[in-house]
Design a protein around this motif. Structure first.
Motif, PDB file in Angstrom:
ATOM      1  N   GLU A  71      -7.388   4.713  -0.716  1.00 53.88           N
ATOM      2  CA  GLU A  71      -7.552   3.289  -0.355  1.00 53.88           C
ATOM      3  C   GLU A  71      -6.242   2.702   0.147  1.00 53.88           C
ATOM      4  O   GLU A  71      -6.222   1.942   1.117  1.00 53.88           O
ATOM      5  N   SER A  72      -5.122   3.062  -0.481  1.00 51.59           N
ATOM      6  CA  SER A  72      -3.829   2.547  -0.035  1.00 51.59           C
ATOM      7  C   SER A  72      -3.504   3.028   1.375  1.00 51.59           C
ATOM      8  O   SER A  72      -3.033   2.254   2.221  1.00 51.59           O
ATOM      9  N   LEU A  73      -3.749   4.312   1.639  1.00 48.64           N
ATOM     10  CA  LEU A  73      -3.479   4.829   2.972  1.00 48.64           C
ATOM     11  C   LEU A  73      -4.414   4.214   4.011  1.00 48.64           C
ATOM     12  O   LEU A  73      -4.025   4.005   5.171  1.00 48.64           O
ATOM     13  N   ALA A  74      -5.676   3.931   3.596  1.00 42.51           N
ATOM     14  CA  ALA A  74      -6.605   3.285   4.526  1.00 42.51           C
ATOM     15  C   ALA A  74      -6.119   1.881   4.876  1.00 42.51           C
ATOM     16  O   ALA A  74      -6.176   1.458   6.041  1.00 42.51           O
ATOM     17  N   LYS A  75      -5.638   1.135   3.875  1.00 39.67           N
ATOM     18  CA  LYS A  75      -5.083  -0.194   4.143  1.00 39.67           C
ATOM     19  C   LYS A  75      -3.885  -0.088   5.078  1.00 39.67           C
ATOM     20  O   LYS A  75      -3.739  -0.862   6.028  1.00 39.67           O
ATOM     21  N   LEU A  76      -3.013   0.885   4.769  1.00 40.20           N
ATOM     22  CA  LEU A  76      -1.826   1.052   5.592  1.00 40.20           C
ATOM     23  C   LEU A  76      -2.204   1.399   7.027  1.00 40.20           C
ATOM     24  O   LEU A  76      -1.633   0.859   7.989  1.00 40.20           O
ATOM     25  N   GLU A  79     -11.630  12.837 -14.225  1.00 41.31           N
ATOM     26  CA  GLU A  79     -11.905  11.451 -13.866  1.00 41.31           C
ATOM     27  C   GLU A  79     -10.619  10.727 -13.459  1.00 41.31           C
ATOM     28  O   GLU A  79     -10.600   9.952 -12.478  1.00 41.31           O
ATOM     29  N   GLU A  80      -9.536  10.967 -14.217  1.00 38.45           N
ATOM     30  CA  GLU A  80      -8.275  10.319 -13.876  1.00 38.45           C
ATOM     31  C   GLU A  80      -7.742  10.808 -12.527  1.00 38.45           C
ATOM     32  O   GLU A  80      -7.196  10.040 -11.728  1.00 38.45           O
ATOM     33  N   ARG A  81      -7.915  12.131 -12.289  1.00 42.64           N
ATOM     34  CA  ARG A  81      -7.457  12.677 -11.021  1.00 42.64           C
ATOM     35  C   ARG A  81      -8.231  12.054  -9.848  1.00 42.64           C
ATOM     36  O   ARG A  81      -7.655  11.706  -8.807  1.00 42.64           O
ATOM     37  N   GLU A  82      -9.569  11.897 -10.032  1.00 45.56           N
ATOM     38  CA  GLU A  82     -10.375  11.283  -8.976  1.00 45.56           C
ATOM     39  C   GLU A  82      -9.964   9.831  -8.746  1.00 45.56           C
ATOM     40  O   GLU A  82      -9.924   9.345  -7.607  1.00 45.56           O
ATOM     41  N   PRO A 132       0.825  -1.226   0.000  1.00 44.44           N
ATOM     42  CA  PRO A 132       0.000   0.000   0.000  1.00 44.44           C
ATOM     43  C   PRO A 132       0.850   1.263   0.000  1.00 44.44           C
ATOM     44  O   PRO A 132       0.434   2.301  -0.547  1.00 44.44           O
ATOM     45  N   LEU A 133       2.039   1.220   0.610  1.00 39.94           N
ATOM     46  CA  LEU A 133       2.917   2.388   0.573  1.00 39.94           C
ATOM     47  C   LEU A 133       3.303   2.718  -0.863  1.00 39.94           C
ATOM     48  O   LEU A 133       3.260   3.887  -1.295  1.00 39.94           O
ATOM     49  N   ALA A 134       3.676   1.681  -1.609  1.00 39.00           N
ATOM     50  CA  ALA A 134       4.102   1.908  -3.000  1.00 39.00           C
ATOM     51  C   ALA A 134       2.946   2.421  -3.849  1.00 39.00           C
ATOM     52  O   ALA A 134       3.107   3.348  -4.668  1.00 39.00           O
ATOM     53  N   ALA A 135       1.751   1.830  -3.668  1.00 38.25           N
ATOM     54  CA  ALA A 135       0.602   2.264  -4.459  1.00 38.25           C
ATOM     55  C   ALA A 135       0.221   3.708  -4.139  1.00 38.25           C
ATOM     56  O   ALA A 135      -0.054   4.525  -5.033  1.00 38.25           O
ATOM     57  N   GLY A 136       0.187   4.033  -2.845  1.00 38.59           N
ATOM     58  CA  GLY A 136      -0.170   5.409  -2.470  1.00 38.59           C
ATOM     59  C   GLY A 136       0.849   6.415  -2.957  1.00 38.59           C
ATOM     60  O   GLY A 136       0.498   7.514  -3.422  1.00 38.59           O
ATOM     61  N   LEU A 156      -6.957   8.530  -9.248  1.00 37.41           N
ATOM     62  CA  LEU A 156      -5.678   8.499  -8.534  1.00 37.41           C
ATOM     63  C   LEU A 156      -5.858   8.847  -7.056  1.00 37.41           C
ATOM     64  O   LEU A 156      -5.229   8.252  -6.167  1.00 37.41           O
ATOM     65  N   LEU A 157      -6.730   9.810  -6.774  1.00 29.64           N
ATOM     66  CA  LEU A 157      -6.992  10.159  -5.378  1.00 29.64           C
ATOM     67  C   LEU A 157      -7.639   8.997  -4.629  1.00 29.64           C
ATOM     68  O   LEU A 157      -7.331   8.735  -3.459  1.00 29.64           O
TER      69      LEU A 157
END
Length: 855
Positions: free
Chosen positions: A674-679, A663-666, A642-646, A668-669
């Protein structure tokens, strides 16, 4: 007498003495008596401190603290509350002569170096401090299940019986059930609001009477051990009839079961009570002990299988089985009975046939009765009496009756044969008459040995020569053939006698080897059954060889070779640093070989004990190492992903080289979120698991509604194609829980259910009440779980059966169970009807009150 292992004392330090006040139930006055003991010793000038005393707000008990030095307690925080505990380090630093420490079986709050208070007390004793403490009989480990059956209340805090039995002094604090209930009714034990419930439940007359009996009988067993030790140390061989002990002798024959049951009935006669052995096994009336003598002239039909079956029967009746070695069975039986302070001995009537009794009138039973002295001997008839066994097999020498009867037969039988043939002279030829004399001589040789054969052959040859060989009436031989016949006559007689004597010696050696093998087999059986404790093997050695005591002592520098003293002291090496010392009778050389094997087993048991202790010391280090290894392995991947993805999503958003659409910006956000939530979830799980393991998790229990917590738990989940539904949560009553921790538990359970559920198969969350508990069920339709895996899924850092093993530390269920148990709940898996797994979270209802009357 229970044997002991003698260990070298620490130089300059005398181990402290332990005194225990044992009671049958709360409120009998143990703490009061402990403090009174402290005051009494202080008045004599002894340095006494109150290291820990729990007065429970009882004014009379608190008054006993006056005039005594009371140590301040140490404070420990646990699950949101602060508790006080014995300050062990302060007491060790103060080093008084006597420390008063209440509540021996108490479980310490995490944070100290010992889990139990009795372990703290052992440290005080090792430092040379005498300790006075208290314990109730329901907390003895061996009686825990018995007390639960009587009272219906499980005791979670127990102390090993051996800890109490090692006490220098045990004093019973006794009180009749009616008197204790009056103390309860007067408010001298519990607070007024708990009195009615306690009297109606735990403190019923029947419960208190049964607990009182258990306490009395347990102490009686401890007193009996002390008496046996005293008798052994002072060489007292006479029977003291303080208590009925019935010994039943087993031969391995089919009559054994009959004898055991008859002996058990005899043991039950004196009183209709149940004694409690040191190990906690109740037996009826008196003690029942079964003993088998492995002897060098053993029975021909002794069956190891039958003995094993009879051993099971004895132990099922609450008795104990023993095997001893002895050349003379009556002496071995009586030596064993006297060593155990037995009052009665049960034997079966002889299975020998009438012919065997004619040839050897005296049997084991007769000799035992003659030598029994003050031990009552019961001869029990059975269905196998008189139905035969083979003729007696000689031991080291012929039985006394045969040694006397053999020479007499060598003189009388040829004379009788001469009288018979003289009356029938002329009917038989000289050859036939000679053969009849030869048969007579061979019979005497088989019965009486070489000396009797020589006497019989001389008598027969003289009578044959005088009466039947021409010229008759004279001791002369005119025919050379007759002279040759007489010579052959004597040679045959002596040869037969020599062969018989040799066969007896060989039979004796074979029987001796059989006895040794049987004894060693018994020892091996004890080890296979798990009886590897050194005291147990020492007791087995003492019983087997009929000795007064058996102990292991360190081998001193001066004592390099074992020696045998004239007073019955036998020393055998048991490993490089220990010597097995036995006191009692002098052992023959044949038994020394078996004793050496026993010493080897003891040496192996000592090594096993040392290795076990060393392994136990290393195990926490290994467990911590395994935890660190698993954590590092998990962190290396599960936190990095998740660190790498975020980081990649945020780096892309910050890039000025690419013009992203809205749409792409949303997207990526969303990826970064989601990555930070997993972390965040992974880190929280790791921190909470660490706090659980350290006992540092803070709890704030309060009434909490599942319906309020579930939405917060579901908000922490990432998007999934598995629908989640709930039912019955709004109608259920509140539970006693910590809301944030309950949210974590539910979230982890739902995540686990979603991970294992097929797409578009719903996860159902339901709730129901069951008595004073509320159950939350998280139900999935996944592959389910095998019964053998139901405990493994709660082990940290595993992902048993996960369809996706590339994410998650395997901490979710382990943390959920730990948090549930911290809040006083349980978490258990069940099969979902129709397939799948149901996780059941059970918590106390907020309106439920803890039942009163449970000490």
């Amino acid at each position: 007498m229970a044997p002991r292992v003698v260990a070298a004392d620490t130089p300059g330090v005398r181990p402290g003495k332990l005194k225990v006040f044992l009671g049958a139930a709360p409120g009998v006055g143990k703490t009061y008596r402990m403090l009174d003991e402290g005051r009494r010793r202080a008045r004599r000038g002894t340095d006494v401190v109150v290291a820990y005393a729990e007065c429970h707000g009882r004014p009379h008990t608190e008054e006993m603290l006056e005039g005594l030095e009371v140590f301040p307690r140490t404070h420990r925080a646990y699950r949101g509350s602060t508790f006080t505990e014995l300050d062990l380090d302060r007491v060790l630093a103060r080093h008084p002569e006597v420390a008063l420490v209440d509540e021996l079986p108490h479980t310490n709050i995490p944070g100290g170096r010992n889990a139990k208070r009795w372990q703290d007390i052992e440290e005080l004793l090792a430092a040379g401090i005498d300790v006075v403490t208290t314990v109730n009989v329901q907390h003895l480990e061996s009686l825990n299940d018995v007390v639960e059956k009587i009272t219906g209340v499980p005791q979670r805090e127990t102390v090993p019986d051996e800890v109490v039995r090692r006490a220098h002094q045990i004093e019973l604090v006794d009180m009749p059930a009616e008197a204790l209930r009056r103390r309860m009714a007067h408010g001298n034990i519990y607070r007024p609001e708990k009195v009615d419930a306690a009297l109606a439940h735990y403190f019923r007359v029947g419960n208190l009477t049964a607990l009182r009996e258990l306490a009395l009988l347990w102490v009686a067993g401890r007193v009996d051990e002390t008496l046996q030790k005293y008798r052994s140390e002072h060489g007292i061989g006479t029977v003291w009839e303080t208590r009925e002990r019935v010994v039943v002798a087993l031969t391995g024959g089919p009559e054994g079961e009959t004898l055991i049951r008859r002996a058990e009935r005899i043991a039950a006669l004196p009183r209709g009570l149940n004694y409690v052995r040191a190990g906690g096994t109740p037996i009826s009336g008196g003690d029942l002990l079964a003993v088998h003598v492995a002897r060098s002239d053993g029975l021909a039909d002794a069956s190891p299988a039958a003995l094993a079956k009879q051993r099971e029967l004895v132990e099922s009746l609450g008795g104990s089985y023993h095997s001893v070695v002895g050349d003379h069975v009556p002496t071995a039986l009586l030596d064993f009975a006297r060593a155990e302070n037995a009052t009665q001995l049960v034997l079966g009537t002889s299975r020998r046939s009438w012919l065997s009794r004619l040839l050897a009138p005296r049997g084991i039973g007769e000799d035992t009765v003659e030598l029994s002295g003050d031990i009552d001997v019961h001869m029990v008839t059975h269905e196998r009496a008189g139905r035969g066994r083979r003729l007696p097999v000689p031991g080291r020498q012929l039985p006394h009756a045969r040694r006397v009867a053999g020479p007499v037969a060598g003189l009388v039988l040829p004379a009788l044969l001469t009288a018979v043939l003289a009356n029938t002279r002329g009917t038989l030829s000289l050859t036939n008459e000679s053969l009849l004399f030869l048969v007579t001589v061979i019979g005497v040789a088989c019965f009486g040995g070489v000396v009797s054969a020589l006497l019989a052959s001389l008598t027969a040859s003289l009578l044959l020569n005088y009466y039947f060989i021409p010229p008759s009436g004279q001791f002369t031989i005119t025919e050379p053939n007759n002279a040759l016949a007489l010579a052959v006559f004597a040679v045959v007689a002596v040869t037969v006698a020599a062969i018989v004597d040799r066969s007896l010696r060989l039979a004796r050696r074979a029987a001796s080897a059989t006895a040794e093998a049987e004894t060693l087999s018994s020892m091996a059986g004890s080890i296979l059954r798990g009886d590897q404790a050194v005291p147990i093997l020492l007791e087995r050695t003492r019983e087997t060889f009929g000795m007064e005591s058996a102990e292991l002592v360190p081998r001193s520098d001066q004592e390099t070779e074992p020696d045998d003293d004239a007073d019955g002291l036998i020393k055998v090496p048991a490993g490089p640093d220990r010597v097995l010392v036995l006191r009692g009778r002098t052992l023959p050389a044949s038994e020394h070989r078996v004793l050496t094997a026993f010493a080897a087993h003891l040496a192996a048991a000592l090594d096993h004990t040392r290795l076990t202790e060393a392994a136990a010391e290393v195990e926490p280090v290994k467990a911590a190492d395994r935890m660190r290894t698993a954590l590092l392995a998990a962190v290396s991947h599960d936190l990095r992903t998740p660190l790498a993805a975020g980081r990649a999503a945020i780096s892309s958003l910050r890039s000025t080289d690419v013009d992203f659409s809205m749409e792409e910006r949303e997207e990526l956000l969303a990826t970064a979120d989601e990555s930070l939530a997993k972390l965040n979830r992974l880190v929280d799980n790791l921190l909470d698991m660490s706090r659980l393991r350290a006992g540092a998790l803070t709890l704030h229990l309060q009434p909490t509604a599942f319906a309020d917590v579930l939405p917060l738990a579901l908000d922490t989940l990432y998007a999934t194609s598995v629908p989640i539904e709930s039912q019955g949560l709004a109608e259920i009553c509140d539970v006693l829980a910590d809301p944030p921790l309950l949210e974590r538990v539910i979230a982890n359970l739902v995540i686990n259910a979603v991970r294992h559920s097929p797409d578009h198969q719903r996860v159902l969350i339901s709730a129901s009440s069951l008595g004073s508990r509320v159950e939350l069920r998280v139900i999935d339709r996944g592959p389910g779980l095998r019964p053998e895996d139901r405990d493994r899924i709660f082990v940290p850092f595993q992902r048993l059966g996960d369809s996706d093993n590339t994410s998650g530390l395997g901490l979710g269920l382990a943390l959920a169970r730990g948090l549930a148990e911290a809040m006083g709940g349980t978490l258990t898996p069940e099969d979902t009807p129709g397939g799948g797994l149901t996780m059941v979270l059970s918590l106390r209802a907020a309106a439920a009150q803890e039942p009163a009357g449970q000490p």
